[in-house]
Design a protein around this motif. Structure first.
Motif, PDB file in Angstrom:
ATOM      1  N   ALA A  91       0.736  -1.094  -0.245  1.00 23.62           N
ATOM      2  CA  ALA A  91      -0.023  -0.084   0.232  1.00 23.62           C
ATOM      3  C   ALA A  91       0.928   1.295  -0.049  1.00 23.62           C
ATOM      4  O   ALA A  91       0.470   2.377  -0.668  1.00 23.62           O
ATOM      5  N   LYS A  92       2.197   1.069   0.708  1.00 28.97           N
ATOM      6  CA  LYS A  92       2.865   2.320   0.559  1.00 28.97           C
ATOM      7  C   LYS A  92       3.727   2.427  -0.651  1.00 28.97           C
ATOM      8  O   LYS A  92       4.053   3.735  -0.931  1.00 28.97           O
ATOM      9  N   ALA A  93       3.745   1.555  -1.294  1.00 33.85           N
ATOM     10  CA  ALA A  93       4.445   1.326  -2.508  1.00 33.85           C
ATOM     11  C   ALA A  93       3.495   2.040  -3.765  1.00 33.85           C
ATOM     12  O   ALA A  93       3.980   2.081  -4.831  1.00 33.85           O
ATOM     13  N   ALA A  94       2.416   2.010  -3.279  1.00 30.96           N
ATOM     14  CA  ALA A  94       1.174   2.233  -4.582  1.00 30.96           C
ATOM     15  C   ALA A  94       0.510   3.442  -3.984  1.00 30.96           C
ATOM     16  O   ALA A  94       0.370   3.760  -3.083  1.00 30.96           O
ATOM     17  N   ASP A  95      -0.314   4.005  -5.109  1.00 28.94           N
ATOM     18  CA  ASP A  95      -1.178   4.986  -4.906  1.00 28.94           C
ATOM     19  C   ASP A  95      -2.387   4.653  -4.771  1.00 28.94           C
ATOM     20  O   ASP A  95      -3.314   5.540  -4.221  1.00 28.94           O
ATOM     21  N   ASP A  96      -2.877   3.577  -4.987  1.00 25.88           N
ATOM     22  CA  ASP A  96      -4.406   3.294  -5.103  1.00 25.88           C
ATOM     23  C   ASP A  96      -4.507   1.601  -4.692  1.00 25.88           C
ATOM     24  O   ASP A  96      -3.479   0.927  -4.913  1.00 25.88           O
ATOM     25  N   ARG A  97      -5.668   1.041  -4.564  1.00 24.46           N
ATOM     26  CA  ARG A  97      -5.727  -0.249  -3.826  1.00 24.46           C
ATOM     27  C   ARG A  97      -5.514  -1.238  -5.071  1.00 24.46           C
ATOM     28  O   ARG A  97      -4.995  -2.389  -5.273  1.00 24.46           O
TER      29      ARG A  97
END
Length: 272
Positions: A91-97
């Motif tokens: 989740a921290k490495a991405a912008d959305d689910r």
């Protein structure tokens, strides 16, 4: 019936007129006329109702969410399907689910089968609450997509059939829906009946404050099976909704003569 593609700039067609015989021919009673119309339109967007929302792609439901139902992240991490640290890192490495689940799949941390199973469970679970009877009209926003994406689209007819089946099952177990959202308290029967391991876990978390959805989150379980366990416990005399607090006694009316007397008493005391 010819399906009509709707766009944000094209006004939707009028609601179809449905009869009871038509509903019987389809094998389902129809829970939301607006949802029925959107399925016929093959619409894409989000239907927002009082207790949550349904995301549609080409007239099929791809995601549901409700404050009364645990989300996909909790269902994945609660019982070891996925480590909480792995979800948080993705989740921290991405912008959305959507990107989060893609990272987990590509990294081999989550299998497609586990994702599909948990996603469908979360969808049907939340949809039960979203499609609950409501006095507030729903609204649909065309063109809105959910970042999770389409794992396995569900036909509206199948979703409504399952929702009605679940309502009927709950009613047959215990007909009072007040147990679904009220804080729960434990009873103390003289000869308590035996309970299953699942029901014992629910019973252990009844504390006079938690509701059935609260207990589902605490256990990392889907909300609907927890509603079912609670109603069975109520039927067995082991649990009941917390009674409402007694109303506060009204304050006595104070008249002008009373105020005058109080002032005289105060003045007399000050003169001493």
């Amino acid at each position: 019936m010819t399906a009509v593609k709707a766009t944000p700039t094209t006004p939707p067609p009028r609601l179809p007129v449905r009869t009871k015989s038509d509903a019987g021919d389809r094998g389902w009673g129809g829970v939301s006329p607006m949802l029925t119309r959107l399925a016929a339109e093959e619409a894409t967007g989000v239907l927002v109702r009082e207790r949550g929302s349904l995301h549609l792609v080409d007239g099929r439901v791809v995601h549901a969410e409700s404050p009364s139902a645990p989300g996909l992240d909790l269902l994945l991490t609660a019982h070891g399907t996925l480590r909480t640290e792995a979800w948080e890192a993705a989740a921290k490495a991405a912008d959305d689910r959507h990107a989060t689940t893609r990272l987990l799949l590509d990294g081999g941390l989550l299998s497609p089968g586990a994702l599909e199973l948990c996603q469908l469970g979360a969808l049907y679970d939340a949809a039960y609450f979203v499609l609950a009877p409501s006095s507030t009209p729903g609204r649909f926003r065309y063109g809105v997509t959910h970042p999770l994406g389409s794992v396995r689209p569900v036909p509206v007819a199948a979703l409504e059939r399952e929702t009605l089946r679940r309502r009927d099952l709950l009613h047959r177990v215990w007909p009072d829906a007040a147990t679904d959202g009220a804080p729960l308290v434990r009873a103390d029967p003289v000869a308590p009946p035996p309970v299953t391991a699942r029901q014992a876990a629910v019973l252990a978390r009844v504390d006079g404050v938690r509701t059935a959805p609260d207990i589902a989150r605490a256990l990392g379980r889907r909300a609907y099976p927890t509603l079912l366990d609670v109603r069975r416990l109520v039927s067995a005399g082991l649990v009941s909704p917390r009674p409402p607090a007694p109303a506060a006694a009204p304050l006595p009316d104070v008249t002008d003569p009373d105020i005058t007397l109080l002032k005289r008493l105060r003045d007399a005391l000050e003169a001493l």
